[in-house]
Design a protein around this motif. Structure first.
Motif, short mmCIF file in Angstrom:
data_model
loop_
_atom_site.label_atom_id
_atom_site.label_comp_id
_atom_site.label_asym_id
_atom_site.label_seq_id
_atom_site.Cartn_x
_atom_site.Cartn_y
_atom_site.Cartn_z
N ARG A 191 -8.88 -43.49 123.92
CA ARG A 191 -8.08 -44.14 122.77
C ARG A 191 -7.26 -45.37 123.08
O ARG A 191 -6.61 -45.26 124.23
N MET A 194 -11.15 -48.09 123.37
CA MET A 194 -12.14 -48.32 122.89
C MET A 194 -12.49 -47.75 121.30
O MET A 194 -11.58 -46.82 121.11
N THR A 195 -13.05 -48.57 120.35
CA THR A 195 -13.38 -47.89 119.23
C THR A 195 -14.06 -46.77 119.27
O THR A 195 -15.06 -46.34 120.33
N GLU A 196 -14.16 -45.86 118.22
CA GLU A 196 -15.34 -44.82 118.09
C GLU A 196 -16.62 -45.25 118.21
O GLU A 196 -17.43 -44.70 118.70
N GLU A 198 -17.77 -48.13 119.68
CA GLU A 198 -18.02 -48.34 121.06
C GLU A 198 -17.97 -47.01 122.01
O GLU A 198 -18.96 -47.07 122.85
N GLY A 235 -15.71 -39.72 118.81
CA GLY A 235 -16.29 -40.06 117.57
C GLY A 235 -18.06 -39.90 117.43
O GLY A 235 -18.63 -40.44 116.96
#
Length: 247
Positions: A191, A194-196, A198, A235
Motif C-alpha cells: 500500500r 501501487m494500486t490494487e 497494479e 486486491g
C-alpha cells in the motif's frame, strides 16, 4: 488466464476482518489452500471449500514440546487439513530434530502437518540442512511450507528451494507470498506503492514461478497488518473480476 488455476489462496485471521467476508472472498478466489491464523472457528467455516492449514501462535521458537504442540492444535482445529508447524525459524540441527519429533507425533495421531515454513531467501545450503525433516515429511504425505517475498531487488534469492523441491517431490505450499518493499523490513507492504490493479499485474508476473511449479500460494496477508496502518490485504478479488470480465 494463469491466475484462476486453484493455486491462489489466502493467509488470514478473523481478528480484523469478518468471517463472512473471508468466507466470501475464499469462495470467489477458489484456491486449493488457505492458511488460517489463530481461529479454529474460521478454520471450520472454510474447511468445506478449501484445504485449510491451521496456524496457532506462538510458533516462532522451539520452546514448545513438539508432541504437545501438534496435539493441542489438532484438538483445537480438527477440521484442518494441515497443522502449521514452526514459522521462519533459522535452519539448524535443532530445527531438524524438533520437526522430526513433531512429524512423528502427527503420524501417530493420524493428522497432517505443514512443516518448516522457512523465511524468504534461505539459500540452497540452508534448505539442504533441513533435508532429513523434509524427507520424513514427504514420505508421510505431509506438506513443506516456504515463504516468498519479492522486492524487485533481491528476488533471485527467493527461489533457492525450487531445485530441492523438484528433486524430492511431494507437496510444497507457499504459505506466505507477496510484494515487500524490502526483504529487510518485514512491515512494509504494497500500500502506498501501487494500486490494487497494479498489484494484480505484479501478481500475474511474479507468481509465475510458483504457478509453473504447481505450488499452492497463500497470499499474506488478507487482513490488515504492518507499520503505520499499512495493509497487505491484496486486491486479488477485484483483479480476478477484472480479468474474468475481459475473457
Amino acid at each position: 488466464m494463469t491466475l484462476l488455476q486453484g493455486l491462489h489462496g489466502i493467509n488470514v485471521t478473523d481478528h480484523t476482518y469478518s468471517r463472512e467476508n473471508i468466507n466470501r472472498d475464499s469462495d470467489v478466489i477458489g484456491g486449493a489452500f488457505a492458511l488460517v491464523r489463530n481461529s479454529p472457528t474460521l478454520t471450520a467455516m472454510l474447511a468445506p471449500q478449501t484445504r485449510v492449514i491451521y496456524r496457532a501462535l506462538p510458533d516462532e521458537s522451539l520452546d514448545a514440546d513438539p508432541v504437545a504442540f501438534v496435539r493441542t492444535r489438532a484438538e483445537a482445529a480438527p477440521s484442518a487439513a494441515y497443522i502449521h508447524l514452526t514459522n521462519e525459524i533459522n535452519p539448524s540441527a535443532a530445527l531438524v530434530e524438533w520437526t522430526i519429533k513433531a512429524i512423528t507425533a502427527a503420524n501417530q495421531l493420524g493428522v497432517k502437518v505443514c512443516a518448516l515454513n522457512l523465511a524468504t531467501h534461505k539459500n540452497a545450503a540452508q534448505w539442504d540442512l533441513m533435508r532429513p525433516a523434509i524427507d520424513l515429511a514427504i514420505s508421510g504425505g505431509h506438506a513443506i511450507g516456504v515463504h516468498v517475498y519479492l522486492d524487485g531487488v533481491t528476488d533471485g534469492g527467493a527461489w533457492d528451494w525450487l531445485p530441492l523441491m523438484r528433486e524430492v517431490g511431494g507437496l510444497w505450499v507457499c504459505t506466505e507470498f507477496g510484494y515487500i518493499r524490502s526483504i529487510h523490513d518485514a512491515l512494509r507492504g504494497w500500500r502506498g506503492r501501487m494500486t490494487e490493479i497494479e498489484l494484480g499485474v505484479w501478481a500475474e508476473r511474479n507468481a509465475r514461478p510458483l504457478v509453473e511449479a504447481n505450488v499452492p500460494i497463500c497470499w499474506f496477508a488478507w487482513d490488515h497488518w504492518g507499520a503505520a496502518g499499512e495493509s497487505a490485504r491484496v486486491g486479488l478479488v477485484s483483479m480476478m473480476r477484472r480479468n474474468s470480465s475481459a475473457d
